[in-house]
Structures are given as C-alpha cells and as structure tokens.
Design an enzyme around this catalytic site. Structure first.
Site, PDB file in Angstrom:
ATOM      1  N   GLU A  25      93.243  23.725  -6.624  1.00 27.23           N
ATOM      2  CA  GLU A  25      94.345  24.538  -7.122  1.00 27.23           C
ATOM      3  C   GLU A  25      95.714  23.926  -6.810  1.00 27.23           C
ATOM      4  O   GLU A  25      96.729  24.616  -6.804  1.00 27.23           O
ATOM      5  CB  GLU A  25      94.254  25.951  -6.541  1.00 27.23           C
ATOM      6  CG  GLU A  25      92.979  26.681  -6.925  1.00 27.23           C
ATOM      7  CD  GLU A  25      92.882  28.039  -6.274  1.00 27.23           C
ATOM      8  OE1 GLU A  25      93.559  28.970  -6.745  1.00 27.23           O
ATOM      9  OE2 GLU A  25      92.131  28.179  -5.287  1.00 27.23           O
ATOM     10  N   SER A 153      91.247  30.853  -8.789  1.00 28.05           N
ATOM     11  CA  SER A 153      91.774  30.490 -10.110  1.00 28.05           C
ATOM     12  C   SER A 153      90.680  30.260 -11.144  1.00 28.05           C
ATOM     13  O   SER A 153      90.815  29.458 -12.053  1.00 28.05           O
ATOM     14  CB  SER A 153      92.663  29.229 -10.014  1.00 28.05           C
ATOM     15  OG  SER A 153      93.825  29.510  -9.285  1.00 28.05           O
ATOM     16  N   TYR A 223      97.333  30.656 -16.356  1.00 28.04           N
ATOM     17  CA  TYR A 223      98.548  29.927 -15.999  1.00 28.04           C
ATOM     18  C   TYR A 223      99.289  29.250 -17.139  1.00 28.04           C
ATOM     19  O   TYR A 223     100.472  28.948 -17.006  1.00 28.04           O
ATOM     20  CB  TYR A 223      98.205  28.864 -14.934  1.00 28.04           C
ATOM     21  CG  TYR A 223      97.636  29.446 -13.679  1.00 28.04           C
ATOM     22  CD1 TYR A 223      98.426  30.213 -12.817  1.00 28.04           C
ATOM     23  CD2 TYR A 223      96.303  29.263 -13.348  1.00 28.04           C
ATOM     24  CE1 TYR A 223      97.892  30.761 -11.662  1.00 28.04           C
ATOM     25  CE2 TYR A 223      95.759  29.804 -12.192  1.00 28.04           C
ATOM     26  CZ  TYR A 223      96.563  30.553 -11.359  1.00 28.04           C
ATOM     27  OH  TYR A 223      96.042  31.106 -10.222  1.00 28.04           O
ATOM     28  N   ARG A 262      96.226  40.151  -2.515  1.00 25.38           N
ATOM     29  CA  ARG A 262      95.926  40.764  -3.810  1.00 25.38           C
ATOM     30  C   ARG A 262      94.432  41.017  -3.891  1.00 25.38           C
ATOM     31  O   ARG A 262      93.622  40.144  -3.550  1.00 25.38           O
ATOM     32  CB  ARG A 262      96.353  39.826  -4.947  1.00 25.38           C
ATOM     33  CG  ARG A 262      96.584  40.531  -6.277  1.00 25.38           C
ATOM     34  CD  ARG A 262      96.761  39.559  -7.408  1.00 25.38           C
ATOM     35  NE  ARG A 262      95.481  38.973  -7.797  1.00 25.38           N
ATOM     36  CZ  ARG A 262      95.260  37.661  -7.877  1.00 25.38           C
ATOM     37  NH1 ARG A 262      96.209  36.793  -7.593  1.00 25.38           N
ATOM     38  NH2 ARG A 262      94.068  37.215  -8.235  1.00 25.38           N
ATOM     39  N   ASP A 264      91.299  42.134  -6.373  1.00 24.97           N
ATOM     40  CA  ASP A 264      90.880  42.252  -7.766  1.00 24.97           C
ATOM     41  C   ASP A 264      89.787  43.308  -7.898  1.00 24.97           C
ATOM     42  O   ASP A 264      88.861  43.366  -7.073  1.00 24.97           O
ATOM     43  CB  ASP A 264      90.380  40.911  -8.275  1.00 24.97           C
ATOM     44  CG  ASP A 264      91.471  39.846  -8.299  1.00 24.97           C
ATOM     45  OD1 ASP A 264      92.659  40.237  -8.313  1.00 24.97           O
ATOM     46  OD2 ASP A 264      91.148  38.649  -8.292  1.00 24.97           O
ATOM     47  N   GLU A 278      87.192  40.586  -5.359  1.00 21.24           N
ATOM     48  CA  GLU A 278      87.577  39.616  -4.332  1.00 21.24           C
ATOM     49  C   GLU A 278      88.967  39.936  -3.811  1.00 21.24           C
ATOM     50  O   GLU A 278      89.710  40.727  -4.404  1.00 21.24           O
ATOM     51  CB  GLU A 278      87.539  38.183  -4.866  1.00 21.24           C
ATOM     52  CG  GLU A 278      88.536  37.890  -5.967  1.00 21.24           C
ATOM     53  CD  GLU A 278      88.476  36.434  -6.419  1.00 21.24           C
ATOM     54  OE1 GLU A 278      88.965  35.559  -5.671  1.00 21.24           O
ATOM     55  OE2 GLU A 278      87.930  36.167  -7.508  1.00 21.24           O
ATOM     56  N   ASN A 280      92.530  37.943  -2.364  1.00 21.73           N
ATOM     57  CA  ASN A 280      93.271  36.688  -2.280  1.00 21.73           C
ATOM     58  C   ASN A 280      94.293  36.818  -1.155  1.00 21.73           C
ATOM     59  O   ASN A 280      95.167  37.684  -1.221  1.00 21.73           O
ATOM     60  CB  ASN A 280      93.989  36.404  -3.598  1.00 21.73           C
ATOM     61  CG  ASN A 280      93.023  36.163  -4.734  1.00 21.73           C
ATOM     62  OD1 ASN A 280      92.574  35.053  -4.935  1.00 21.73           O
ATOM     63  ND2 ASN A 280      92.691  37.221  -5.468  1.00 21.73           N
ATOM     64  N   GLY A 284      98.971  33.632  -6.096  1.00 21.47           N
ATOM     65  CA  GLY A 284      99.917  32.810  -6.833  1.00 21.47           C
ATOM     66  C   GLY A 284     101.309  33.425  -6.863  1.00 21.47           C
ATOM     67  O   GLY A 284     101.475  34.641  -6.836  1.00 21.47           O
TER      68      GLY A 284
END
Length: 322
Positions: A25, A153, A223, A262, A264, A278, A280, A284
């Site tokens: 990433e 990602s 992205y 974050r 999900d 998951e 994070n 990002g």
C-alpha cells in the site's frame, strides 16, 4: 480548529509524518502522508515528511521528533512493528499501540476476539496448503470471500462464486500470506464507521455508505476513479444507525484501539443485521478517504482532523525507570 493558535502549534514540537513504507500500500500511503503533512503545515505546525521505506530507524532516531503522525498503511507501519520501535525510541505516536495494531492487522485474530466478545462477524475458515477446500465450501456456502489476512486496500481479495474457483483464489491470497481467510459472503449494504478517541471516550463519526460499481469496491474503485458513490451520513433509520455506530465502537474497543481508526460493516439485506468485517488502525487520508469524509459531515475540516489526531499522539507503554 477553534482556538488552535501558534502557541498550540509550537507546543506540539517537531512532528514527523511517517509515510511511504515498504508495504503493498506504499502508493496510497504516499498520498495520505503528503496530504497530512500539508495540512499540519497549514496550521503552523513544524511538520516534516519521513519515508520509512527509504530511511532507517537510526535516521528516525536522529531526527529527534517530539511526536509522529503515522500515515503508513499495511505491513511495517500498521502492524505493530513500527509502534514497538517508537516505544523503544520514546517517540509519541498517533493511533493504536503495538498489540492493537498487530491484532487489527490480522483479520483472523480480529474475528476471533470479536466472536469471544459476542460481536457479530461473518462465519469464516482459515486456509492453508493442506485445507480440504470442498469442506470449506460445504461449511460456508457460496459465494464466499477469500482474503490475505494481513493486507488492506482490497489487495489479494477474490469473490468465489463456484467451488472450482476456490483454489485459484487461495493461491492469489497466498501470494501475500501463508494462511488465508475464507469468509461467508454477506449480501447487503457496505458501511464504514470512523472512530476517534480511546476507551470510554471513543466516539463514532457519521456512518458512510459505499456504493461501488457492480458492488466491487476494489483498489481501483477506492483510490483512482470517481465512479464509486459515497453517502454520509448514510441513509439509515435511527435505530439501525445507532446500532451500527455502537457495534463499531465496541469492535474498536475490543482490540484496544485508540486515537483513531475505521471499522467496516456490512448490513445484511435480508434483515438489516450488521456484521463487522475488519478494523483499520491507520486508515487512509487521501482525497478519496472515508475518515475525512465522515469528519466533514460534522463540520470538521481535513486540517482540523489532522490536528486532532496528532494532538492525541502518545507513548502507550509505561516507561520504566531503569
């Protein structure tokens, strides 16, 4: 940020923005770090970019940063290894500590902890070269998702619709990780919840709903295109919104995240039941990223969000007296 002035900026000292790195990433991290660096400088903060993929830990120590903003994603930045080095160097850092990052980076261990805490997450199986793949299909059904547990990602992820495709999907994911995650596929709405703070003070930001072309929220659609649609706050009834936010904060706390992160979530179409996917621990911070989007829904600018995060930097381990 209301009330933030040159004195506040000076009090933060010399700030390193750790970006780039050596993970798959890297390109995303460069975009995140560049944005964070510009935001901090715009607030008068003495911020400096530091690419951990090109410079050493010795270089990091020599910079004598007072604190660092970790804008790295994936291995060697989000997995606890860098956090451990920063603890050794005595440099305050943003985000979660060593253990939370290591667990959050491993989707299998994250699911194990969530299940032990009674939190809902799709059924799963761990795959290696000796796994009976037909048994996995019998257990989880089709379609199912196959993922490398230590990548983000959407790297190495395959949606498997036929039993005959599972071996190839496993091999793709095994290019990243020796042990691979196979997960029950949940049909429904794709949501994500940014969380700020720690412990009892952790709070959810407005929920974002992601609507990707053909339901494919892959690396390109995350992205580099404008085809993915985002709705923030997500259009949900009050009870569902409250439950999704509650679960996200519980999921974040369950692995002892702090600073920011974050979570999900998938909202199953058949009954509106939320499932945790998951967490994070270093999300990002690009122009397409979801945490800044959620903050904007509360009137928090990208620059102010960066300041709030960098202010929360700290050492997580008790420092011994020697």
């Amino acid at each position: 940020m209301s009330g933030f002035n040159s004195g506040d900026a000076a009090a933060l000292g010399k700030v390193g923005v750790l970006f780039g790195g050596r993970s798959a990433e890297r390109d995303v991290s460069i975009m995140s770090g560049t944005g964070v660096h510009a935001a901090l400088q715009s607030k008068g903060i003495d911020a400096h970019l530091f690419d951990t993929g090109e410079r050493s830990i010795a270089d990091l120590a020599a910079e004598e940063f007072d604190r660092v903003f970790i804008a790295l994603h994936g291995r060697f930045g989000e997995d606890g290894s860098l956090q451990g080095a920063l603890e050794q160097l005595g440099i305050a850092y943003t985000g979660s500590g060593v253990m939370a990052c290591a667990i959050g980076m491993d989707k299998i261990y994250t699911k194990m902890i969530w299940l032990m805490r009674g939190l809902p997450t799709p059924r799963y199986a761990s795959l290696d070269a000796s796994t009976d793949l037909a048994q996995v299909v019998a257990q989880l059904g089709l379609p199912l998702m196959v993922k490398p547990p230590h990548e983000g990602s959407s790297m190495g992820i395959t949606k498997v619709r036929a039993e005959g495709d599972l071996k190839a999907a496993y091999e793709v994911a095994a290019g990243f990780d020796e042990v691979v995650l196979a997960e029950e596929f949940v049909t429904g709405r794709e949501l994500t919840v940014a969380v700020l703070g720690r412990g009892a003070h952790a709070r959810a930001l407005p929920i974002v709903e992601i609507v990707a072309p053909d339901g494919n929220y892959d690396y390109q659609n995350k992205y580099f295109t404008d085809d993915t649609k985002y709705f923030c706050p997500a259009v949900l009834d009050e009870a569902t919104s409250a439950e999704v936010s509650r679960l996200a904060v519980e999921a974040y706390r369950a692995i002892d995240c702090e600073g920011w992160g974050r979570v999900d979530v998938l909202l199953r179409a058949s009954d509106n039941k939320p499932f945790l996917i998951e967490v994070n621990t270093s999300p990002g911070m690009t122009s397409h990223s979801l945490v800044p989007m959620a903050a904007r829904a509360l009137g928090i600018s990208y620059e102010d969000l960066c300041v709030e995060i960098v202010r929360s930097a700290r050492l997580k381990m008790a420092q011994g007296q020697g």
